[in-house]
Design a protein around this motif. Structure first.
Motif, PDB file in Angstrom:
ATOM      1  N   ALA A  51      39.667  74.164  39.174  1.00 29.63           N
ATOM      2  CA  ALA A  51      38.642  75.197  39.046  1.00 29.63           C
ATOM      3  C   ALA A  51      38.915  76.198  37.943  1.00 29.63           C
ATOM      4  O   ALA A  51      37.993  76.870  37.488  1.00 29.63           O
ATOM      5  N   TYR A  52      40.160  76.283  37.484  1.00 31.69           N
ATOM      6  CA  TYR A  52      40.484  77.359  36.555  1.00 31.69           C
ATOM      7  C   TYR A  52      41.125  76.862  35.277  1.00 31.69           C
ATOM      8  O   TYR A  52      42.239  77.222  34.927  1.00 31.69           O
ATOM      9  N   GLY A  53      40.395  75.952  34.612  1.00 35.12           N
ATOM     10  CA  GLY A  53      40.692  75.694  33.210  1.00 35.12           C
ATOM     11  C   GLY A  53      41.578  74.522  32.902  1.00 35.12           C
ATOM     12  O   GLY A  53      41.677  74.120  31.752  1.00 35.12           O
ATOM     13  N   ASN A  54      42.279  73.941  33.878  1.00 32.48           N
ATOM     14  CA  ASN A  54      43.115  72.802  33.548  1.00 32.48           C
ATOM     15  C   ASN A  54      42.249  71.608  33.218  1.00 32.48           C
ATOM     16  O   ASN A  54      41.260  71.331  33.869  1.00 32.48           O
ATOM     17  N   SER A  55      42.640  70.844  32.200  1.00 35.31           N
ATOM     18  CA  SER A  55      41.873  69.665  31.835  1.00 35.31           C
ATOM     19  C   SER A  55      42.007  68.614  32.906  1.00 35.31           C
ATOM     20  O   SER A  55      43.042  68.479  33.551  1.00 35.31           O
ATOM     21  N   VAL A  56      40.926  67.870  33.128  1.00 32.47           N
ATOM     22  CA  VAL A  56      40.897  66.811  34.127  1.00 32.47           C
ATOM     23  C   VAL A  56      40.793  65.479  33.414  1.00 32.47           C
ATOM     24  O   VAL A  56      39.951  65.296  32.547  1.00 32.47           O
ATOM     25  N   THR A  57      41.647  64.544  33.747  1.00 29.85           N
ATOM     26  CA  THR A  57      41.585  63.219  33.170  1.00 29.85           C
ATOM     27  C   THR A  57      40.755  62.340  34.068  1.00 29.85           C
ATOM     28  O   THR A  57      41.071  62.132  35.228  1.00 29.85           O
ATOM     29  N   GLY A  58      39.673  61.814  33.528  1.00 32.61           N
ATOM     30  CA  GLY A  58      38.765  60.996  34.316  1.00 32.61           C
ATOM     31  C   GLY A  58      39.086  59.538  34.225  1.00 32.61           C
ATOM     32  O   GLY A  58      40.195  59.129  33.873  1.00 32.61           O
ATOM     33  N   ALA A  59      38.093  58.709  34.547  1.00 35.14           N
ATOM     34  CA  ALA A  59      38.271  57.278  34.525  1.00 35.14           C
ATOM     35  C   ALA A  59      38.627  56.826  33.117  1.00 35.14           C
ATOM     36  O   ALA A  59      38.180  57.373  32.120  1.00 35.14           O
ATOM     37  N   GLU A  60      39.470  55.807  33.006  1.00 32.26           N
ATOM     38  CA  GLU A  60      39.898  55.207  31.761  1.00 32.26           C
ATOM     39  C   GLU A  60      40.656  56.192  30.883  1.00 32.26           C
ATOM     40  O   GLU A  60      40.744  56.033  29.670  1.00 32.26           O
ATOM     41  N   GLY A  61      41.216  57.226  31.490  1.00 37.87           N
ATOM     42  CA  GLY A  61      42.059  58.146  30.745  1.00 37.87           C
ATOM     43  C   GLY A  61      41.325  59.134  29.870  1.00 37.87           C
ATOM     44  O   GLY A  61      41.923  59.814  29.055  1.00 37.87           O
ATOM     45  N   LYS A  62      40.028  59.254  29.993  1.00 36.85           N
ATOM     46  CA  LYS A  62      39.256  60.165  29.159  1.00 36.85           C
ATOM     47  C   LYS A  62      39.368  61.581  29.692  1.00 36.85           C
ATOM     48  O   LYS A  62      39.278  61.801  30.885  1.00 36.85           O
ATOM     49  N   LYS A  63      39.558  62.539  28.805  1.00 37.76           N
ATOM     50  CA  LYS A  63      39.811  63.909  29.215  1.00 37.76           C
ATOM     51  C   LYS A  63      38.581  64.780  29.108  1.00 37.76           C
ATOM     52  O   LYS A  63      37.755  64.629  28.227  1.00 37.76           O
ATOM     53  N   SER A  64      38.477  65.690  30.046  1.00 34.15           N
ATOM     54  CA  SER A  64      37.393  66.667  30.027  1.00 34.15           C
ATOM     55  C   SER A  64      37.983  68.030  30.328  1.00 34.15           C
ATOM     56  O   SER A  64      38.843  68.170  31.187  1.00 34.15           O
ATOM     57  N   ASN A  65      37.556  69.037  29.584  1.00 41.87           N
ATOM     58  CA  ASN A  65      38.045  70.390  29.810  1.00 41.87           C
ATOM     59  C   ASN A  65      37.087  71.200  30.677  1.00 41.87           C
ATOM     60  O   ASN A  65      37.216  72.398  30.802  1.00 41.87           O
ATOM     61  N   ASN A  66      36.099  70.531  31.254  1.00 42.86           N
ATOM     62  CA  ASN A  66      35.144  71.220  32.111  1.00 42.86           C
ATOM     63  C   ASN A  66      35.782  71.548  33.447  1.00 42.86           C
ATOM     64  O   ASN A  66      36.230  70.651  34.153  1.00 42.86           O
ATOM     65  N   SER A  67      35.846  72.822  33.778  1.00 42.14           N
ATOM     66  CA  SER A  67      36.397  73.209  35.066  1.00 42.14           C
ATOM     67  C   SER A  67      35.349  72.992  36.148  1.00 42.14           C
ATOM     68  O   SER A  67      34.157  72.976  35.892  1.00 42.14           O
ATOM     69  N   VAL A  68      35.826  72.816  37.371  1.00 41.79           N
ATOM     70  CA  VAL A  68      34.955  72.569  38.512  1.00 41.79           C
ATOM     71  C   VAL A  68      34.686  73.899  39.208  1.00 41.79           C
ATOM     72  O   VAL A  68      35.596  74.710  39.383  1.00 41.79           O
ATOM     73  N   ARG A  69      33.443  74.111  39.612  1.00 45.62           N
ATOM     74  CA  ARG A  69      33.089  75.360  40.292  1.00 45.62           C
ATOM     75  C   ARG A  69      33.011  75.108  41.793  1.00 45.62           C
ATOM     76  O   ARG A  69      32.362  74.161  42.246  1.00 45.62           O
ATOM     77  N   TYR A  70      33.687  75.979  42.547  1.00 47.78           N
ATOM     78  CA  TYR A  70      33.685  75.878  44.000  1.00 47.78           C
ATOM     79  C   TYR A  70      33.123  77.174  44.581  1.00 47.78           C
ATOM     80  O   TYR A  70      33.609  78.259  44.284  1.00 47.78           O
ATOM     81  N   PHE A  71      32.105  77.033  45.440  1.00 50.99           N
ATOM     82  CA  PHE A  71      31.437  78.194  46.018  1.00 50.99           C
ATOM     83  C   PHE A  71      31.749  78.306  47.503  1.00 50.99           C
ATOM     84  O   PHE A  71      31.802  77.309  48.223  1.00 50.99           O
ATOM     85  N   SER A  72      31.947  79.533  47.942  1.00 52.87           N
ATOM     86  CA  SER A  72      32.350  79.791  49.323  1.00 52.87           C
ATOM     87  C   SER A  72      31.218  79.502  50.300  1.00 52.87           C
ATOM     88  O   SER A  72      30.098  79.980  50.122  1.00 52.87           O
TER      89      SER A  72
END
Length: 461
Positions: free
Chosen positions: A152-173
């Motif tokens: 949720a706070y800025g770490n890059s996420v590696t998706g399928a096939e090793g492709k990277k995305s810097n989009n953070s995930v938003r979590y709502f209470s």
């Protein structure tokens, strides 16, 4: 005696009862949505379709695969748009995907890093991490330090096939688990799951009961919705929660629709879960957490790291698949299974004076038939300073990537990466659709309005 908070819901699950206190002050619209969905018995016998022991569990999708669900307004809208008598005769609910009000805006209190690291946090989900796609699905954290704060706070996420995305995930209470007297969350940490995260034995929300509803006014059309779904008010005095009678402050529980699984459910039915279908313990079970990692022997430490790495990889693959499915539903991809061409490079940081012919001449050393296209402003024709270069073979594309990244072109250091654009594939699908050939895998009225995703993205290297 149970202490009722601002508002709460009782989840009757395969393993026992959970009481949720909803965050009415922080996320009033999201709380009202889940509350009214529970009143409409939308969660009756729905699956916990994704369980990651030591992290979280996901639920609230009648389809059972993470691609379904809707808001209470979309549900009402869907039922109002069809002949409900015909729908009842077919024993099939209306298609909620056709509703313009299927999803809610992502408006609510965004959870902090510390809150995400707590056990028993109830979180509203955006489908596939696409903004403003909150429906009926939600997740509950199963342990502390579950990794959600990193996403949720800025770490890059590696998706399928090793492709990277810097989009953070938003979590709502949505709230918290107020009562878990039967250790349901601990049992979920011991669930035996397949590679997609689905338990090998079905775990279900048997009923979601409203304990307290501060929203006195129901959405317009709620009464008709309840009748259409076969929800009737039980006027007897035999309704109980535990040993407590449903007296003042506890509205009489409506009778739920009678089915073993939702009519929308599209996954295969498995055996019903019980305590015998759980691991006795698991490497990630909170009763086996390593309180002092310095005292671990090498074999134990290696096992723990392997378990954590496997969980992370499974989550990343599932997240990438979920995003692709969501983009297909929104019309941004012709198919969730589509892949970007492997023989195209994305080139950026170009000099505005660089032309297509200049790039083709430069990349001709790797492939004499290389084709370059600089993307330009549609109104004035000015270069947007990025381009796509297509090669005849994957080998020449890989060689160009290795040798041209950070090369000097027209006094500019260019950046070269593997393209993730499917714009050309979109064009092919649209052309087939207009010509009446829908065998390419798309059959949607909005096909001509689709758009490709441009830009570069890292390939696993």
């Amino acid at each position: 005696k149970r202490t009722i908070g601002t508002m709460s819901i009782l989840l009757e699950t395969t393993f026992g009862d959970l009481v949720l206190d909803l965050d009415i002050k922080g996320s009033p619209s999201l709380s009202k949505n889940i509350l009214k969905l529970a009143k409409a018995r939308y969660y009756t016998n729905t699956l916990l379709y994704n369980v990651l022991p030591g992290k979280y569990c996901q639920m609230g999708d009648p389809k059972g695969d993470g691609t379904g669900g809707c808001s209470i307004y979309g549900l009402i809208d869907a039922y109002q748009s069809v002949d409900t008598s015909v729908e009842r005769g077919r024993q099939q609910p209306p298609d909620v995907t056709k509703s313009q009000r299927r999803f809610l805006q992502s408006q609510g209190r965004q959870l902090s890093s510390n809150e995400l690291n707590q056990k028993g946090v109830v979180i509203a989900m955006e489908m596939g991490n696409v903004p403003h796609t909150i429906g009926s699905q939600f997740l509950i954290t199963l342990s502390e330090n579950n990794g959600l704060s990193d996403l949720a706070y800025g770490n890059s996420v590696t998706g399928a096939e090793g492709k990277k995305s810097n989009n953070s995930v938003r979590y709502f209470s949505l709230g918290t688990v107020a009562e878990d007297t039967q250790n349901i969350l601990s049992k979920l940490n011991r669930a035996y799951c397949d590679d997609d995260g689905r338990p090998f034995a079905d775990i279900r929300i048997q009923r979601a009961l409203v304990i307290h509803d501060p929203f006195e006014e129901d959405p317009a059309g709620m009464d008709d919705l309840l009748r259409s779904r076969g929800v009737t008010v039980d006027t007897s005095n035999n309704n109980k929660i535990g040993d407590e009678n449903l007296t003042e402050g506890y509205p009489l529980a409506p009778r739920s629709p009678k089915y073993d699984k939702p009519p929308e459910e599209g996954v295969s039915t498995r055996i019903q879960a019980d305590d015998t279908t759980l691991f006795a313990t698991a490497g990630w079970d909170e009763t086996q957490e390593f309180e002092d990692e310095d005292e671990e022997d090498e074999a134990t430490r290696q096992k723990r790291l392997e378990i954590q790495e496997k969980q992370e990889e499974e989550w990343r693959k599932k997240q990438a698949t979920s995003q692709a499915v969501m983009l297909e539903m929104l019309g941004d991809l012709p198919s969730a299974e589509i892949k970007a061409p492997e023989n195209v490079l994305f080139v950026c940081k170009l000099n505005p004076v660089t032309t297509d012919e200049d790039l083709e001449l430069i990349f001709a050393r790797f492939d004499s038939s290389a084709k370059a296209e600089i993307i330009r402003d549609p109104d004035i024709g000015a270069s947007l300073q990025y381009a796509f270069v297509e090669f005849s073979t994957n080998e020449s594309c890989n060689e160009a990537y290795l040798k041209m990244n950070n090369a000097l072109v027209d006094d500019r250091r260019i950046r070269v990466d593997f393209s993730q654009s499917v714009a050309k594939v979109w064009s092919k699908y649209q052309k087939q659709y207009r010509q009446g050939d829908r065998s390419g895998g798309i059959d949607r009225g909005f096909a001509d309005g689709g758009r490709g995703r441009g830009g570069g993205g890292g390939r696993g290297r």
